[in-house]
Design an enzyme around this catalytic site. Structure first.
Site, short mmCIF file in Angstrom:
data_model
loop_
_atom_site.label_atom_id
_atom_site.label_comp_id
_atom_site.label_asym_id
_atom_site.label_seq_id
_atom_site.Cartn_x
_atom_site.Cartn_y
_atom_site.Cartn_z
N LYS A 83 -2.37 -11.68 -1.60
CA LYS A 83 -1.39 -10.96 -0.79
C LYS A 83 -0.55 -11.95 0.02
O LYS A 83 -1.08 -12.93 0.57
CB LYS A 83 -2.14 -10.00 0.14
CG LYS A 83 -1.27 -9.07 0.98
CD LYS A 83 -2.17 -8.16 1.80
CE LYS A 83 -1.39 -7.23 2.72
NZ LYS A 83 -2.31 -6.38 3.52
N SER A 157 -1.51 -1.59 2.88
CA SER A 157 -0.37 -2.48 2.79
C SER A 157 -0.47 -3.47 1.63
O SER A 157 0.49 -4.13 1.27
CB SER A 157 -0.22 -3.26 4.11
OG SER A 157 -1.36 -4.07 4.35
N SER A 181 -6.21 -1.16 4.21
CA SER A 181 -5.34 -1.76 3.21
C SER A 181 -6.09 -2.36 2.03
O SER A 181 -5.49 -2.62 0.98
CB SER A 181 -4.46 -2.83 3.86
OG SER A 181 -3.64 -2.27 4.86
#
Length: 634
Positions: A83, A157, A181
């Protein structure tokens, strides 16, 4: 041969398949990396990547591994993604704000360990800006979609991370989780999300922008629970350079512990189980409860009010102010470039006072205290990962309220210091996936993972978006600091003294049967216990359970066994030898021979149905401190 069966378009990237292929020579890292970049090209612009490693560079990394030869490192040749809010030295970090991009100077302990284990980076993935959101829509790079329908959200997210795994573009992905997330996107893409206890993994790689240091943790997306836990074992551990890392992280067992044949699991009680009108989600969760019962679970409805109150505190309370420590300057400098919804949320960070903050801290401590008895009564708490899934158009029309709905089963977890494993559960009639999450107390990842893996395997679902089956399970190797013991009576799962194993950190390994050289007697003790005796002739096969205890717990456990019981070597049906309970022959004189029942549990069911379950429940509902004299052990 794997070479002919592994498809360039749909071949699985799970660790079992790739590692077996590499070890045998049927697959090579250069072939796998080439296939991944072909898949990426075929998907065109799917908004998964913020920074994609150049194909030539990734192939060069693969070729370097090949030239040195397969060396058995746990992630040798395994492709992964990260990420974008996590720093990797020499690569840009944006936090999904291009205007705030910088080149990272360090990678941090966790990600460095992945490279050291032989993993190959594919790229850095898209995300909700600053990690604020559970939808995957709040990004200037374009919103990812669920791999099953372009019109539906991927979840956030950590949106790009989840899609990269589900779409067969990486074997695993390093994500982040403060409010869900590392779990919500797993549910929307038919993959696994491992959310460890805060402090188990160092967050030193996490960019300062948006990091909620007091509760945030790295998370792992993978195709199977075993894969995710393999990665977690590599990245977990104390990091003296990171102030929120916990020293006890080096001691946490992270090998999935198979669930005992009988265990209790919690589910939210009554109206707390909400699906906001999604009847298909409700149906799938009811099926999940039934499935867990077939695996030996007993459902227990729990008061969900303390958890629900905690989850509201996360975004309705002062925790949003923690982001202001790192984001106020960014907000001031790049206000016009920040996503409108993200900017609206951040604008609330300054409205809370120190009194609000301490009040929230105190209230969460009270709520954690209120929930502790729940964990004494259940092995895990199973919740829907989300109550439903939304279309992108629905999120655009109501971005904050619908995002809040998605977090009702996730927001409280880190605030309460829990761990969680999100796994696929099934598909709605419209083809959209949903999942469930297994929650457990802090540092109980092995327990949660064991239940989650058994559940995921029992669904029979394919991995990610392709029709690849779950790899055949293999019994994980025990660490050198564990010893196995076979129990035959009151310490069996569900029996009244099983808690004495659990309190010493025991993990269930397997059900087994002795050779046909034993007799079992009912001793007439309180609580009821049997005595197992080896005989020269006329014996029977007797059912046992094999558990593993840490060395310290094993020694304490064995030293407290009272006469006429003791431990010795048992012979199992397969001819192997194992330490287990035995009884002095003199104590069985005049006692009923119950060998014909084939085991203590069968005898109890036949002669006192329900009795042992009542005793077990009573024992589960009391707490016995470690070191208490075990006068009932046997």
């Amino acid at each position: 041969m794997l070479e002919t069966n592994w498809s360039a378009t749909t071949g699985s990237l799970d660790l079992t398949t790739l590692s077996a292929g590499y070890a045998s020579g049927a697959l090579t890292p250069t072939r796998v990396i080439a296939v991944i970049y072909d898949r990426i090209a075929a998907r065109s612009e799917d908004h998964v990547w913020i920074h994609l490693v150049d194909r030539a560079d990734a192939l060069a990394a693969a070729a370097a591994l090949e030239s040195a030869g397969y060396d058995g490192r746990p992630l040798w040749g395994i492709p992964f993604s990260v990420k974008d809010c996590n720093d990797i030295v020499g690569l840009p970090t944006t936090n999904a704000l291009p205007e705030g991009a910088y080149i990272a100077q360090t990678s941090g302990q966790a990600i460095t360990r992945l490279f050291d284990a032989g993993a190959i980076l594919i790229g850095k993935t898209n995300m909700d800006q600053f990690g604020i959101g559970l939808v995957g829509m709040r990004t200037p790079y374009g919103a990812c979609s669920s791999v099953f329908d372009e019109d539906f959200i991927s979840g956030g997210s950590s949106s790009g991370s989840a899609v990269s795994v589900a779409a067969g573009l990486s074997s695993f992905s390093i994500a982040n989780d403060a409010a869900g997330s590392g779990r919500v996107p797993a549910g929307f893409n038919n993959i696994v999300g491992i959310k460890p206890t805060p402090g188990l993994v160092s967050n030193a790689c996490v960019s300062g922008g948006g990091c909620v240091k007091t509760i945030e943790t790295l998370a792992v997306f993978a195709l199977t629970v075993e894969d995710g836990m393999d990665v977690l074992r590599l990245i977990a551990g104390y990091d003296p350079s990171y102030p929120f890392s916990k020293p006890e992280a080096d001691l946490v067992p992270l090998v999935p512990a198979a669930p005992a044949p009988h265990f209790r699991f919690g589910i939210p009680k009554g109206e707390a189980l909400r699906f906001f009108g999604d009847s298909e989600a409700e149906r799938l969760f009811a099926e999940a409860v039934k499935r867990l019962k077939t695996l030996g679970g007993e459902a227990v409805e729990i008061d969900f009010a303390p958890f629900e109150e905690t989850q509201r505190i996360l975004y309705e309370g002062p925790w949003i102010s923690e982001r202001a420590l790192s984001l106020d300057a960014v907000l001031e400098r790049h206000r016009d470039a920040i996503h409108s919804v993200t900017r609206q949320i951040l604008s609330n960070s300054g409205k809370f006072t120190a009194l609000d903050t301490f009040g929230a801290i105190h209230r969460i401590a009270e709520l954690k205290c209120a929930t502790r008895p729940i964990w004494d009564d259940i092995a895990v708490l199973m919740v829907p990962t989300t109550p439903t899934i939304y279309r992108k158009s629905e999120i655009e029309a109501d971005p904050i309220a619908l995002n809040a709905r998605l977090g009702i089963y996730t927001n409280f977890v880190n605030l309460m210091g829990l761990c969680g494993i999100a796994v696929p559960n099934g598909f709605r009639a419209d083809g959209l996936p949903l999942g469930v999450t297994f929650l457990a107390p802090g540092f109980a990842e092995a327990k949660a993972a064991g239940v989650a893996a058994a559940f995921h395997r029992a669904t029979g679902l394919p991995l990610g978006m392709f029709a690849n089956p779950y790899p055949a399970p293999s019994e994980p190797e025990l660490g050198a600091d564990y010893r196995e013991i076979a129990v035959v009576g009151a310490h069996l799962s569900g029996m009244p003294l099983n808690h004495e194993l659990l309190e010493r950190g025991a993990i269930f390994r397997r059900a087994a049967t002795t050779s046909d050289k034993y007799q079992l007697f009912a001793l007439g003790t309180t609580p009821p216990k049997p005595g197992l005796v080896r005989t020269a002739s006329g014996g029977s096969k007797i059912a046992v359970e094999v558990w593993a205890l840490p060395l310290a717990g094993f020694g304490d456990f064995v030293s407290r066994i009272p006469a006429p019981l003791g431990v010795g070597k048992l012979e199992l049906e397969d001819g192997s030898q194992i330490t287990g309970f035995l009884c002095e022959a003199a104590a069985t004189i005049g006692q009923p021979d119950i060998s014909g029942f084939g085991g203590w549990a069968a005898y109890c069911h036949a002669t006192r149905p329900g009795c042992w379950l009542t005793l077990a429940t009573n024992c589960l509902q009391r707490t016995v401190p470690y070191g208490t004299p075990l006068v009932e052990i046997g």
